[in-house]
Structure formats: structure tokens, C-alpha cells
Design a protein around this motif. Structure first.
Motif, PDB file in Angstrom:
ATOM      1  N   ALA A 128       0.844  -1.204   0.000  1.00 29.28           N
ATOM      2  CA  ALA A 128       0.000   0.000   0.000  1.00 29.28           C
ATOM      3  C   ALA A 128       0.874   1.247   0.000  1.00 29.28           C
ATOM      4  O   ALA A 128       1.921   1.288   0.648  1.00 29.28           O
ATOM      5  CB  ALA A 128      -0.913   0.008   1.223  1.00 29.28           C
ATOM      6  N   TRP A 129       0.422   2.267  -0.707  1.00 25.78           N
ATOM      7  CA  TRP A 129       1.108   3.564  -0.695  1.00 25.78           C
ATOM      8  C   TRP A 129       0.406   4.533   0.253  1.00 25.78           C
ATOM      9  O   TRP A 129       1.018   5.470   0.747  1.00 25.78           O
ATOM     10  CB  TRP A 129       1.139   4.139  -2.108  1.00 25.78           C
ATOM     11  CG  TRP A 129       1.757   5.489  -2.220  1.00 25.78           C
ATOM     12  CD1 TRP A 129       3.087   5.793  -2.276  1.00 25.78           C
ATOM     13  CD2 TRP A 129       1.065   6.745  -2.275  1.00 25.78           C
ATOM     14  NE1 TRP A 129       3.262   7.154  -2.357  1.00 25.78           N
ATOM     15  CE2 TRP A 129       2.035   7.766  -2.363  1.00 25.78           C
ATOM     16  CE3 TRP A 129      -0.277   7.097  -2.259  1.00 25.78           C
ATOM     17  CZ2 TRP A 129       1.699   9.106  -2.437  1.00 25.78           C
ATOM     18  CZ3 TRP A 129      -0.620   8.445  -2.330  1.00 25.78           C
ATOM     19  CH2 TRP A 129       0.379   9.435  -2.419  1.00 25.78           C
ATOM     20  N   ASP A 130      -0.864   4.284   0.519  1.00 29.92           N
ATOM     21  CA  ASP A 130      -1.678   5.199   1.329  1.00 29.92           C
ATOM     22  C   ASP A 130      -2.490   4.391   2.338  1.00 29.92           C
ATOM     23  O   ASP A 130      -2.498   3.151   2.305  1.00 29.92           O
ATOM     24  CB  ASP A 130      -2.617   5.997   0.416  1.00 29.92           C
ATOM     25  CG  ASP A 130      -3.064   7.316   1.008  1.00 29.92           C
ATOM     26  OD1 ASP A 130      -2.813   7.560   2.205  1.00 29.92           O
ATOM     27  OD2 ASP A 130      -3.696   8.111   0.269  1.00 29.92           O
ATOM     28  N   LEU A 131      -3.161   5.095   3.242  1.00 28.96           N
ATOM     29  CA  LEU A 131      -4.010   4.469   4.263  1.00 28.96           C
ATOM     30  C   LEU A 131      -5.423   5.032   4.120  1.00 28.96           C
ATOM     31  O   LEU A 131      -5.742   6.088   4.665  1.00 28.96           O
ATOM     32  CB  LEU A 131      -3.457   4.755   5.659  1.00 28.96           C
ATOM     33  CG  LEU A 131      -2.055   4.208   5.947  1.00 28.96           C
ATOM     34  CD1 LEU A 131      -1.508   4.776   7.253  1.00 28.96           C
ATOM     35  CD2 LEU A 131      -2.068   2.685   5.998  1.00 28.96           C
ATOM     36  N   PRO A 132      -6.281   4.356   3.357  1.00 22.46           N
ATOM     37  CA  PRO A 132      -7.631   4.865   3.120  1.00 22.46           C
ATOM     38  C   PRO A 132      -8.410   5.024   4.425  1.00 22.46           C
ATOM     39  O   PRO A 132      -8.247   4.228   5.361  1.00 22.46           O
ATOM     40  CB  PRO A 132      -8.274   3.779   2.239  1.00 22.46           C
ATOM     41  CG  PRO A 132      -7.127   3.061   1.603  1.00 22.46           C
ATOM     42  CD  PRO A 132      -6.019   3.101   2.611  1.00 22.46           C
ATOM     43  N   PRO A 133      -9.269   6.026   4.517  1.00 22.13           N
ATOM     44  CA  PRO A 133     -10.033   6.244   5.761  1.00 22.13           C
ATOM     45  C   PRO A 133     -10.918   5.070   6.130  1.00 22.13           C
ATOM     46  O   PRO A 133     -11.208   4.868   7.309  1.00 22.13           O
ATOM     47  CB  PRO A 133     -10.852   7.508   5.455  1.00 22.13           C
ATOM     48  CG  PRO A 133     -10.803   7.682   3.972  1.00 22.13           C
ATOM     49  CD  PRO A 133      -9.526   7.073   3.511  1.00 22.13           C
ATOM     50  N   ALA A 134     -11.337   4.280   5.141  1.00 21.79           N
ATOM     51  CA  ALA A 134     -12.182   3.118   5.446  1.00 21.79           C
ATOM     52  C   ALA A 134     -11.470   2.136   6.354  1.00 21.79           C
ATOM     53  O   ALA A 134     -12.120   1.429   7.141  1.00 21.79           O
ATOM     54  CB  ALA A 134     -12.610   2.418   4.151  1.00 21.79           C
ATOM     55  N   TRP A 135     -10.136   2.078   6.282  1.00 18.49           N
ATOM     56  CA  TRP A 135      -9.394   1.150   7.138  1.00 18.49           C
ATOM     57  C   TRP A 135      -9.448   1.598   8.591  1.00 18.49           C
ATOM     58  O   TRP A 135      -9.726   0.791   9.474  1.00 18.49           O
ATOM     59  CB  TRP A 135      -7.952   1.042   6.666  1.00 18.49           C
ATOM     60  CG  TRP A 135      -7.801   0.390   5.332  1.00 18.49           C
ATOM     61  CD1 TRP A 135      -8.788  -0.169   4.567  1.00 18.49           C
ATOM     62  CD2 TRP A 135      -6.585   0.218   4.593  1.00 18.49           C
ATOM     63  NE1 TRP A 135      -8.268  -0.669   3.398  1.00 18.49           N
ATOM     64  CE2 TRP A 135      -6.930  -0.437   3.389  1.00 18.49           C
ATOM     65  CE3 TRP A 135      -5.267   0.569   4.811  1.00 18.49           C
ATOM     66  CZ2 TRP A 135      -5.968  -0.771   2.419  1.00 18.49           C
ATOM     67  CZ3 TRP A 135      -4.303   0.250   3.857  1.00 18.49           C
ATOM     68  CH2 TRP A 135      -4.662  -0.419   2.674  1.00 18.49           C
ATOM     69  N   THR A 136      -9.198   2.875   8.820  1.00 14.76           N
ATOM     70  CA  THR A 136      -9.272   3.385  10.197  1.00 14.76           C
ATOM     71  C   THR A 136     -10.688   3.255  10.740  1.00 14.76           C
ATOM     72  O   THR A 136     -10.903   2.837  11.882  1.00 14.76           O
ATOM     73  CB  THR A 136      -8.820   4.852  10.251  1.00 14.76           C
ATOM     74  OG1 THR A 136      -7.491   4.967   9.720  1.00 14.76           O
ATOM     75  CG2 THR A 136      -8.819   5.375  11.686  1.00 14.76           C
ATOM     76  N   ASP A 137     -11.664   3.598   9.901  1.00 11.68           N
ATOM     77  CA  ASP A 137     -13.064   3.531  10.334  1.00 11.68           C
ATOM     78  C   ASP A 137     -13.487   2.104  10.681  1.00 11.68           C
ATOM     79  O   ASP A 137     -14.366   1.905  11.523  1.00 11.68           O
ATOM     80  CB  ASP A 137     -13.986   4.078   9.241  1.00 11.68           C
ATOM     81  CG  ASP A 137     -13.782   5.564   8.991  1.00 11.68           C
ATOM     82  OD1 ASP A 137     -13.177   6.235   9.856  1.00 11.68           O
ATOM     83  OD2 ASP A 137     -14.206   6.048   7.922  1.00 11.68           O
ATOM     84  N   ALA A 138     -12.875   1.104  10.033  1.00  6.17           N
ATOM     85  CA  ALA A 138     -13.257  -0.296  10.253  1.00  6.17           C
ATOM     86  C   ALA A 138     -12.651  -0.888  11.513  1.00  6.17           C
ATOM     87  O   ALA A 138     -13.015  -1.994  11.920  1.00  6.17           O
ATOM     88  CB  ALA A 138     -12.860  -1.142   9.047  1.00  6.17           C
ATOM     89  N   LEU A 139     -11.706  -0.168  12.140  1.00  8.14           N
ATOM     90  CA  LEU A 139     -11.023  -0.678  13.328  1.00  8.14           C
ATOM     91  C   LEU A 139     -11.776  -0.312  14.608  1.00  8.14           C
ATOM     92  O   LEU A 139     -12.306   0.787  14.732  1.00  8.14           O
ATOM     93  CB  LEU A 139      -9.609  -0.100  13.426  1.00  8.14           C
ATOM     94  CG  LEU A 139      -8.485  -0.793  12.674  1.00  8.14           C
ATOM     95  CD1 LEU A 139      -7.197   0.013  12.831  1.00  8.14           C
ATOM     96  CD2 LEU A 139      -8.277  -2.218  13.154  1.00  8.14           C
ATOM     97  N   THR A 140     -11.770  -1.232  15.572  1.00  5.75           N
ATOM     98  CA  THR A 140     -12.217  -0.894  16.911  1.00  5.75           C
ATOM     99  C   THR A 140     -11.211   0.079  17.532  1.00  5.75           C
ATOM    100  O   THR A 140     -10.044   0.144  17.117  1.00  5.75           O
ATOM    101  CB  THR A 140     -12.301  -2.153  17.787  1.00  5.75           C
ATOM    102  OG1 THR A 140     -11.005  -2.768  17.844  1.00  5.75           O
ATOM    103  CG2 THR A 140     -13.300  -3.141  17.233  1.00  5.75           C
ATOM    104  N   GLU A 141     -11.632   0.836  18.495  1.00  8.75           N
ATOM    105  CA  GLU A 141     -10.686   1.683  19.232  1.00  8.75           C
ATOM    106  C   GLU A 141      -9.654   0.774  19.915  1.00  8.75           C
ATOM    107  O   GLU A 141     -10.007  -0.186  20.600  1.00  8.75           O
ATOM    108  CB  GLU A 141     -11.423   2.518  20.275  1.00  8.75           C
ATOM    109  CG  GLU A 141     -10.514   3.401  21.105  1.00  8.75           C
ATOM    110  CD  GLU A 141      -9.832   4.496  20.283  1.00  8.75           C
ATOM    111  OE1 GLU A 141      -8.798   5.013  20.756  1.00  8.75           O
ATOM    112  OE2 GLU A 141     -10.329   4.834  19.181  1.00  8.75           O
ATOM    113  N   GLY A 142      -8.378   1.058  19.690  1.00  6.51           N
ATOM    114  CA  GLY A 142      -7.316   0.204  20.209  1.00  6.51           C
ATOM    115  C   GLY A 142      -6.989  -0.971  19.320  1.00  6.51           C
ATOM    116  O   GLY A 142      -6.024  -1.706  19.583  1.00  6.51           O
ATOM    117  N   GLY A 143      -7.799  -1.186  18.278  1.00  8.12           N
ATOM    118  CA  GLY A 143      -7.503  -2.245  17.312  1.00  8.12           C
ATOM    119  C   GLY A 143      -6.310  -1.871  16.459  1.00  8.12           C
ATOM    120  O   GLY A 143      -5.876  -0.711  16.429  1.00  8.12           O
ATOM    121  N   THR A 144      -5.754  -2.847  15.748  1.00  5.75           N
ATOM    122  CA  THR A 144      -4.549  -2.584  14.957  1.00  5.75           C
ATOM    123  C   THR A 144      -4.723  -2.985  13.503  1.00  5.75           C
ATOM    124  O   THR A 144      -5.503  -3.891  13.170  1.00  5.75           O
ATOM    125  CB  THR A 144      -3.316  -3.326  15.519  1.00  5.75           C
ATOM    126  OG1 THR A 144      -3.486  -4.741  15.361  1.00  5.75           O
ATOM    127  CG2 THR A 144      -3.084  -2.980  16.976  1.00  5.75           C
TER     128      THR A 144
END
Length: 407
Positions: A171-187
Motif C-alpha cells: 500500500a502507498w496510502d491508508l484509506p479512511p475506510a481502514w481506520t473507520d473499520a477498526l475498533t478503538e485500540g484495534g490494529t
């Protein structure tokens, strides 16, 4: 009498898996019993029927499953060493909900072993060839419970939020959908490219930002889809002999490099040395985060006229300013055992000062960062004001502002 592995003198798949795990433990790629148990349980050869079983279990062997029209790999079963390394980074636990982006089947089966019967695994890929293949072999290996989804992995995926996301494409970037799909504290564990250098980084979600907890050197085929990103290639001699690659949105002006390699070569040396088998991966990342105009130089071995002698002919740090450039160099200074000295070569009117600048940063890396644990990576949404970013080099991607902070 029916022929068996014992009667033919060939190792059985179980024996091959055991040998693979022992090899991975010996090099530190496998560190925990739970990752070892997953690798011992999943029949890797089932997911790569095109090659003999013995090849499927070679720890460093990536198994290409699809190539494009140029013969370049676009899908593969990654080397077992890389997969084990990323699973150790991800720290997947029983009962978790895990998402894999970039399918193939085998790694999803490993995730299924790690989350256990109480957990859930979703694997997604943009290529129907890949998802059909993954579904077929997951079924044959006994992992029908893994949900296979045909979709662009950079977008939203049903089934979240997820405790763990593992990205198995470069990956070259980190799409917002990835962050949004994580639980708080998830990795999320992702092979992320920065100035052409890839690191498998595990980020932990802290509100709207991602903060790294580990980083390892790795290599992966590039991501396809909406967030695919190609490097900018410059051929200073007009041929494929020497290429300069720039991977970020902000890159130096290369319009004045014509003829630069026909000028005299300046050489500067540092007295900083390295042994023949000694890794120095953090040096490349340090140079990328400390030098303006950074890119990577490559040399085609079949066209090489020996005009340049970079430290690495596949991907060597290079910097450009105006009509000048300089790159990292190595020269052998002793044998038995072999010892090499870092230096730099420069071309063009400012080639000497640029080479000296590289050497200054090599010496600083040697003093302050060579024995350290490496930098922290922080990703925050695009548009985050500068005063809300940590100290360090800021790389502006399309979706995030990535900060590389050295201790």
C-alpha cells in the motif's frame, strides 16, 4: 503396496511444515507458540498446487499465482517468513474479528486458526480470479468459515468493526475506510511504501489517528484498485540503463538532469563501515526522512556502462537538486572478513556538495540511530494542521499525513 512419503523417500506435507516452522523459529520470524501452531495446522501446499509441496514450504519462497501482461507478479502466496512476521506483529487472539485485505486463501486460513472457532475472518480482494481461487482452496483445506468477498479493499467492508486488519498487498496510502473499520485500540498491519521503501507497520488506532507499535522490512506486490499508486520514473540518459524513481506527491524538479551523468564524478567517503552480512535497512529510511529531493536509483545490469556505482543496483538512495544528483555508494576496504565503507558519488555542478550532504547524514545515522529501535510512524487524516502533528518528516499522501519521528 501403496506408495507413501516414507516408501518413496520424500517428506510428507506434515514433515515439510514442521521443518518450515523450525526454520522460521531459528531466524526469529516465528516467536510465539500460537503462530507456530497455526503454521503447523494449515496445509500451505493446498493453496499452491502449481508447485511441488517441497517448494511450497520453503520459508523464503513467494509463490506467484498470477502475472500481468508484462510478466510482473500481481498476485502471490507470500513467503512464509513474511507471513509469519506479519502475524507476529498483528498479535491476533482467539475470539477476535479479523479482516484480511488482499486475498489468496492461505493467510486467511492462518488467521482463522488464530481467532479460533469463536472468532471471525473476512478476506477481500478486487480480482475475481483471486477470490474464486481463495474460496476454492479454503474449502479444500477445511476453512469454509472464512468469508471471501470480491471488492476493492480500500473501501468499506461489511462485518466490522474489526479488532485486527492485515493488509497483504503493498500500500502507498491508508484509506479512511481502514481506520473507520477498526475498533478503538484495534490494529492494522500493512506493508506501507514511503519514498519507495516498504515497511510492514502495525498501527494502533487512537481515536482518529494511527500510531505505530512495530515496523519490519518487507516486500509485497502493489495494491490494485482506487488507491493504486505508481512511482514517477526518470531516465537521465534517455535509456533504461539508469532509472530514478520518486514515489511521493511532492518530488524534485528533474527537468534539468539531461547530460548530468556525462559530467565528472565526485566521490566522498565517510569512514563509517559495515560488515558483509550486516543489515543497514534503517539507514535508507533515515536518509529518506532527512534528505530533500530523495528518490531511489536502479541500474539495468544488461545495459550497465559502469557510469554509476550505487550501493544497491536495485534500489539505492539518490537525491536531486536542479541539474545535479548524488547517491549512496559503498567500497570494499578490507577482506577476510569483508568490510565496506559508506560514501557518496555526485554528478553535476552541485554533485560534490550533495554527496557531502549524504555523508553528513550517514555519519549522523551511525552516531544516533544505527543501534536504535527505529522511528515511530503516525498517520493522521489529510488536512490535519501542522501544529497537531508530531515532530518529524511529514509525508503528505492522498488520505493521510504520515509523520516519521526518530527518537
Amino acid at each position: 503396496m501403496t506408495a507413501t512419503a516414507e516408501t518413496t523417500g520424500q517428506s510428507s506435507p506434515e514433515q515439510l511444515r514442521t521443518a518450515m516452522v523450525e526454520a522460521l523459529r531459528s531466524i526469529g520470524a516465528v516467536r510465539t507458540d500460537r503462530v507456530a501452531a497455526a503454521l503447523l495446522a494449515v496445509p500451505r501446499h493446498v493453496f499452491a498446487p502449481e508447485v511441488p509441496a517441497a517448494e511450497a514450504y520453503e520459508p523464503e519462497r513467494a509463490l506467484v499465482t498470477k502475472r500481468n501482461e508484462h510478466g510482473l507478479a500481481v498476485s502471490s502466496v507470500s513467503a512464509a517468513r513474511i507471513q509469519a512476521q506479519m502475524l507476529e506483529q498483528a498479535d491476533v487472539r482467539p475470539g477476535m474479528r479479523a479482516l484480511e485485505i488482499g486475498s489468496g486463501g492461505y493467510n486467511a486460513a492462518l488467521l482463522a486458526e488464530l481467532v479460533g472457532s469463536e472468532g471471525e475472518v473476512v478476506t477481500v480482494d478486487i480480482d475475481p480470479f483471486v477470490t474464486e481461487r481463495a474460496e476454492k482452496y479454503l474449502g479444500e483445506a477445511g476453512y469454509e468459515r472464512v468469508r471471501v468477498v470480491l471488492a476493492d479493499g480500500s473501501g468499506p467492508v461489511e462485518g466490522g468493526p474489526f479488532d485486527r486488519i492485515v493488509v497483504t498487498a503493498g500500500a502507498w496510502d491508508l484509506p479512511p475506510a481502514w481506520t473507520d473499520a477498526l475498533t478503538e485500540g484495534g490494529t492494522i498491519t500493512v506493508p506501507l511504501r514511503m519514498h519507495g521503501l516498504t515497511r510492514s507497520i502495525t498501527f494502533r488506532r487512537e481515536g482518529g489517528r494511527l500510531v505505530s507499535v512495530s515496523a519490519e522490512v518487507c516486500g509485497f506486490v502493489k495494491m490494485q484498485g482506487a488507491d493504486a499508486h505508481d512511482e514517477f520514473l526518470v531516465l537521465p540518459r534517455g535509456t533504461k540503463e539508469i532509472g530514478l524513481r520518486f514515489d511521493e506527491l511532492e518530488r524534485p524538479d528533474t527537468s534539468r538532469l539531461g547530460g548530468v551523468l556525462e559530467t565528472p564524478r565526485a566521490e566522498w567517503w565517510t569512514r563509517v563501515t559495515v560488515g558483509n552480512q550486516e543489515p543497514f535497512d534503517s539507514l535508507y529510511l533515515w536518509l529518506a526522512s532527512s534528505l530533500p529531493g530523495f528518490g531511489l536509483m536502479s541500474v539495468d545490469s544488461e545495459l550497465d556502462t559502469k557510469t554509476v556505482a550505487p550501493a544497491n543496483r536495485m534500489a539505492c538512495p539518490v537525491i536531486v537538486e536542479g541539474g545535479s544528483l548524488a547517491y549512496l555508494a559503498l567500497r570494499k576496504i578490507s577482506d577476510g572478513p569483508a568490510v565496506f565503507e559508506f560514501g557518496a558519488h555526485g554528478f553535476g555542478p552541485e554533485g560534490g556538495p550533495l554527496a557531502a550532504l549524504i555523508n553528513t547524514e550517514v555519519r549522523k545515522w551511525d552516531r544516533e540511530h544505527r543501534a536504535g529501535g527505529g522511528p515511530t510512524f503516525t498517520a493522521q487524516p489529510a488536512g490535519t494542521p501542522n501544529d497537531q502533528l508530531p515532530d518529524g518528516l511529514v509525508i503528505d499522501k492522498t488520505h493521510v499525513r504520515l509523520t516519521i519521528s526518530w527518537p
